[in-house]
Write an enzyme that holds these catalytic residues in place. Structure first.
Site, PDB file in Angstrom:
ATOM      1  N   TYR A 296       3.044  20.772  12.757  1.00  0.00           N
ATOM      2  CA  TYR A 296       2.452  21.940  13.416  1.00  0.00           C
ATOM      3  C   TYR A 296       3.416  23.119  13.476  1.00  0.00           C
ATOM      4  O   TYR A 296       3.012  24.283  13.373  1.00  0.00           O
ATOM      5  CB  TYR A 296       1.981  21.573  14.819  1.00  0.00           C
ATOM      6  CG  TYR A 296       0.643  20.881  14.822  1.00  0.00           C
ATOM      7  CD1 TYR A 296      -0.488  21.535  14.342  1.00  0.00           C
ATOM      8  CD2 TYR A 296       0.505  19.588  15.291  1.00  0.00           C
ATOM      9  CE1 TYR A 296      -1.727  20.903  14.331  1.00  0.00           C
ATOM     10  CE2 TYR A 296      -0.728  18.943  15.292  1.00  0.00           C
ATOM     11  CZ  TYR A 296      -1.834  19.610  14.810  1.00  0.00           C
ATOM     12  OH  TYR A 296      -3.069  18.983  14.793  1.00  0.00           O
TER      13      TYR A 296
ATOM     14  N   GLU B  96       4.749 -11.545  12.083  1.00  0.00           N
ATOM     15  CA  GLU B  96       3.843 -10.450  11.709  1.00  0.00           C
ATOM     16  C   GLU B  96       2.917 -10.070  12.861  1.00  0.00           C
ATOM     17  O   GLU B  96       2.750  -8.887  13.172  1.00  0.00           O
ATOM     18  CB  GLU B  96       3.009 -10.865  10.495  1.00  0.00           C
ATOM     19  CG  GLU B  96       1.923  -9.860  10.129  1.00  0.00           C
ATOM     20  CD  GLU B  96       0.895 -10.402   9.155  1.00  0.00           C
ATOM     21  OE1 GLU B  96      -0.139  -9.735   8.968  1.00  0.00           O
ATOM     22  OE2 GLU B  96       1.104 -11.491   8.579  1.00  0.00           O
TER      23      GLU B  96
ATOM     24  N   ASP C  66       0.776 -14.194   8.030  1.00  0.00           N
ATOM     25  CA  ASP C  66      -0.470 -14.845   7.618  1.00  0.00           C
ATOM     26  C   ASP C  66      -0.309 -15.387   6.201  1.00  0.00           C
ATOM     27  O   ASP C  66       0.487 -14.881   5.396  1.00  0.00           O
ATOM     28  CB  ASP C  66      -1.630 -13.853   7.636  1.00  0.00           C
ATOM     29  CG  ASP C  66      -2.089 -13.497   9.037  1.00  0.00           C
ATOM     30  OD1 ASP C  66      -1.763 -14.237   9.968  1.00  0.00           O
ATOM     31  OD2 ASP C  66      -2.766 -12.462   9.177  1.00  0.00           O
TER      32      ASP C  66
END
Length: 431
Positions: free
Chosen positions: A101, A202, A254
């Protein structure tokens, strides 16, 4: 303001002045103002086999003010550098969103026909983020070292005492919570540690379960979660634990291609940030699971080898050197816990290990035909090893995946007291 921040601020200011004085000197000598920096492109990203990490290659780009193709980028680079410099000298702590910005405005000029034209410095944040990465490469300084902040994501708990700013924090006394890894991990000082290894998890939910169970106390571990795809601060913090405290790092994800990739980001680095792999990657990190062989054993893979001579360029002899694996789950547990892989999972696996492995291991001719468009993909070199080819071949053969939570569903005690310790103590990991 802490003394640590003051030192970091002064160092960043000094480097900014030194690097951009080059432009001033060029102008004073009547030369074309030109920035020279390594190219941050895929074609200039190489895998260093010896050091096991992604690095930038030797190619450089020259960004000149008077080059019509580079003038806009040149302007953006100097604009961002000036904004960061102002923030440093004014004792500010901008976020990357703030910087977007602060630099976003319209520039008016007249074209060759005298018509007034307006052009934005940048339109989207991905443009300003890219410029920040260019500055990191040009200056050889991480944005965190310039006190540019980002959202905290990773967490850590364990027998570790740190100094953050002027405060000393004992990470073993966080109650049911955990210490949020700060966006400037290099400003953290390690004061005392009593641990044997680092376990990176994870999933945040599994991290919380292990934390409440007291896993890190019982097994003298530093417990870290990346809460999914790891942010830079978490990767840098883990690297420091390994490099400075000499703690081995084990990663638990996973059992799917996305989890496998998360592990590789910790170990090898990422293509986007290959220019900082030497500070963010942990080449000695070990994958302890959840592996496909933990779910199915290696019998499924042996069935594939009965039908073909080689997989992924490796013969039966090469695979015969791998440790035989028995599954941690019974057949009935597998039926309850595994999840059918989706098309995006399969395509991600092809990206990791290459089409040729999928072609040998996928049973369905219809599915293989759908993957033909991926034929040009040869996989990442760090996944083209006998261990990983076996894992991903089993994935292609079964078309199933499994989340860490499934191991916890079998019993938190099983996950914490059997699965993880036996994997580490037995050397049952992929390095």
């Amino acid at each position: 303001m802490s003394s640590v921040d003051v030192r970091a601020r002064m160092n960043a200011i000094s480097i900014l002045k030194e690097k951009f004085k080059i432009i001033l000197d060029q102008i004073q000598r009547g030369e074309k103002p030109t920035l020279v920096m390594p190219k941050r492109v895929l074609s200039n990203t190489i895998y260093d086999e010896k050091n096991k990490m992604l690095l930038l290659g030797p190619d450089v780009l020259r960004r000149s003010l008077i080059d019509v193709n580079e003038a806009r980028k040149f302007m953006q680079t100097l604009l961002m550098a000036s904004i960061i410099y102002e923030a440093l000298v004014n004792n500010e702590y901008p976020t990357i969103r703030d910087l977007y910005y602060r630099g976003k405005h319209s520039i008016g000029y007249r074209d060759v026909d005298g018509k007034l034209v307006h052009e934005n410095t940048w339109d989207e944040q991905k443009e300003s983020d890219s410029v920040i990465r260019d500055l990191e490469v040009f200056m050889n300084v991480l944005r965190e070292e310039m006190l540019i902040l980002s959202k905290e994501k990773g967490k850590v708990v364990g027998n570790l005492v740190i100094k953050s700013g002027d405060d000393t924090i004992d990470l073993s006394k966080m109650g049911h919570g955990a210490y949020s890894i700060e966006p400037t991990p290099d400003l953290v000082e390690f004061k005392d540690v009593d641990a044997e290894y680092v376990l990176v998890v994870e999933k945040d939910a599994v991290f919380q379960q292990l934390h409440r169970y007291g896993f890190w106390r019982k097994y003298r571990a530093i417990l870290v979660t990346s809460a999914g795809q790891p942010d830079r601060a978490t990767r840098r913090f883990v690297r420091r634990l390994n490099e400075e405290l000499k703690l081995p790092v084990y990663v638990l994800t996973d059992s799917d291609p996305y989890g496998f990739y998360i592990y590789s980001v910790f170990k090898i680095g990422s293509i986007t940030l290959s220019y900082e792999s030497e500070r963010l990657a942990t080449p000695s990190a070990r994958f302890i699971g959840v592996s496909m062989t933990d779910v199915f054993g290696d019998e499924v893979f042996r069935e594939v080898l009965d039908e073909v001579k080689e997989v992924g360029g490796f013969t039966k002899t090469a695979f015969g050197k791998l440790k035989k694996k028995k599954p941690y789950l019974s057949e009935s547990e597998r039926r309850n816990y595994v999840i059918k892989a989706k098309q995006r999972d399969i395509e991600r696996a092809v990206e990791l290990v290459g089409y040729d492995v999928a072609d040998k291991c996928v049973e369905s001719s219809e599915l293989r035909s759908k993957l033909k468009k991926k034929e040009g993909l040869t996989g990442y070199p760090w996944f083209r090893t006998p261990d990983w080819v076996r894992e991903l071949c089993i994935f292609f053969k079964t078309l199933n995946k499994l989340e860490i939570e499934a191991m916890a569903s079998k019993g938190l005690k099983f996950l914490a007291d059997t699965y993880i310790p036996s994997k580490i103590e037995g050397g049952d990991w992929i390095d």
